[in-house]
Design a protein around this motif. Structure first.
Motif, short mmCIF file in Angstrom:
data_model
loop_
_atom_site.label_atom_id
_atom_site.label_comp_id
_atom_site.label_asym_id
_atom_site.label_seq_id
_atom_site.Cartn_x
_atom_site.Cartn_y
_atom_site.Cartn_z
N MET A 153 0.85 -1.17 0.00
CA MET A 153 0.00 0.00 0.00
C MET A 153 0.89 1.23 0.00
O MET A 153 1.78 1.39 0.81
N SER A 154 0.66 2.12 -0.97
CA SER A 154 1.50 3.31 -1.04
C SER A 154 0.77 4.50 -0.43
O SER A 154 -0.45 4.62 -0.51
N GLN A 155 1.54 5.36 0.13
CA GLN A 155 1.02 6.57 0.73
C GLN A 155 0.89 7.63 -0.36
O GLN A 155 1.70 7.70 -1.27
N THR A 156 -0.13 8.47 -0.26
CA THR A 156 -0.27 9.56 -1.23
C THR A 156 -0.21 10.89 -0.50
O THR A 156 -0.37 10.97 0.72
N HIS A 157 0.03 11.93 -1.30
CA HIS A 157 0.10 13.29 -0.79
C HIS A 157 -0.83 14.17 -1.61
O HIS A 157 -0.94 14.00 -2.83
N SER A 158 -1.46 15.13 -0.94
CA SER A 158 -2.30 16.10 -1.64
C SER A 158 -1.41 17.20 -2.21
O SER A 158 -0.53 17.71 -1.51
N ILE A 159 -1.65 17.51 -3.46
CA ILE A 159 -0.95 18.66 -4.05
C ILE A 159 -1.98 19.56 -4.72
O ILE A 159 -3.01 19.10 -5.19
N GLN A 160 -1.65 20.84 -4.72
CA GLN A 160 -2.44 21.82 -5.43
C GLN A 160 -1.48 22.65 -6.26
O GLN A 160 -0.50 23.17 -5.74
N VAL A 161 -1.77 22.72 -7.54
CA VAL A 161 -0.94 23.51 -8.45
C VAL A 161 -1.85 24.28 -9.38
O VAL A 161 -3.04 23.96 -9.52
N ARG A 162 -1.30 25.30 -9.98
CA ARG A 162 -1.99 25.99 -11.07
C ARG A 162 -1.17 25.71 -12.31
O ARG A 162 0.04 25.97 -12.32
N ILE A 163 -1.81 25.17 -13.33
CA ILE A 163 -1.13 24.90 -14.59
C ILE A 163 -1.81 25.71 -15.68
O ILE A 163 -3.02 25.56 -15.90
N ASN A 164 -1.06 26.58 -16.29
CA ASN A 164 -1.59 27.45 -17.35
C ASN A 164 -2.80 28.23 -16.86
O ASN A 164 -3.76 28.44 -17.59
N GLY A 165 -2.78 28.59 -15.59
CA GLY A 165 -3.84 29.40 -15.00
C GLY A 165 -5.01 28.62 -14.42
O GLY A 165 -5.88 29.20 -13.79
N THR A 166 -5.02 27.32 -14.62
CA THR A 166 -6.11 26.48 -14.10
C THR A 166 -5.66 25.77 -12.83
O THR A 166 -4.61 25.13 -12.83
N PRO A 167 -6.47 25.86 -11.75
CA PRO A 167 -6.08 25.16 -10.52
C PRO A 167 -6.36 23.65 -10.62
O PRO A 167 -7.38 23.25 -11.18
N TYR A 168 -5.45 22.87 -10.06
CA TYR A 168 -5.62 21.42 -9.99
C TYR A 168 -5.29 20.97 -8.58
O TYR A 168 -4.38 21.51 -7.95
N ALA A 169 -6.01 19.98 -8.09
CA ALA A 169 -5.75 19.36 -6.80
C ALA A 169 -5.87 17.85 -6.98
O ALA A 169 -6.88 17.37 -7.50
#
Length: 161
Positions: free
Chosen positions: A1-17
């Protein structure tokens, strides 16, 4: 089982989480999770420059950076250069006009290398352009059309209102 991390980025002006595995490369995140395929993966060692993107306006190799390291940052990929789908960025126009595209595999990385470079050095010499793109490998026919396109891009950017 792998652990995950939350990330938030903006790519080309669009937010992603997203929840990502800590070992996920940024290039793979951009291509496979977000679905932006303009960033190419060539050598996976940061040598060829095909994966170059902008991180907070600076050119970085996304194949040697983890997605979790981009958390909270602004990313720009080649898809984000033009203002809209019906226009090209002046650097893209110059590459099209001066036949700098060649097969196109290395082109996104070279374009993303040139964006901050031409902002910092708006009137480069041919030698300076060759030095600036020396970390981007083109496996086609050589660099003369790419250098010509970069010099034309510099002219276009200077004449841009």
């Amino acid at each position: 089982m792998s652990q995950t991390h939350s990330i938030q980025v903006r790519i080309n002006g669009t937010p992603y989480a997203h929840e990502v595995e800590p070992r996920l490369l940024l290039a793979d995140y951009i291509r496979q999770v977000v679905g932006l395929s303009g960033t190419h993966i060539g050598c996976e060692h940061g040598v060829c420059g095909a994966c170059t993107i902008l991180l907070d306006g600076q050119a970085v190799r996304s194949c040697i950076m983890l997605a979790v390291q981009a958390d909270g940052h602004e990313l720009t990929t080649v898809e984000g250069l033009a203002q809209d789908e019906k226009s090209l960025h002046p650097i893209q126009e110059a590459f099209w006009e001066a036949h700098g595209l060649q097969c196109g595999f290395c082109t996104p990385g070279i374009l993303m290398t040139l964006v901050p470079y031409l902002e910092e050095n708006p009137n480069p010499t041919e030698t300076e352009v060759r030095d600036a793109i020396s970390g981007n490998l083109c496996r086609c026919t050589g660099y003369q059309h790419i250098v010509d396109a970069a010099l034309l891009a510099a002219e276009k950017l200077q004449s841009k209102p």
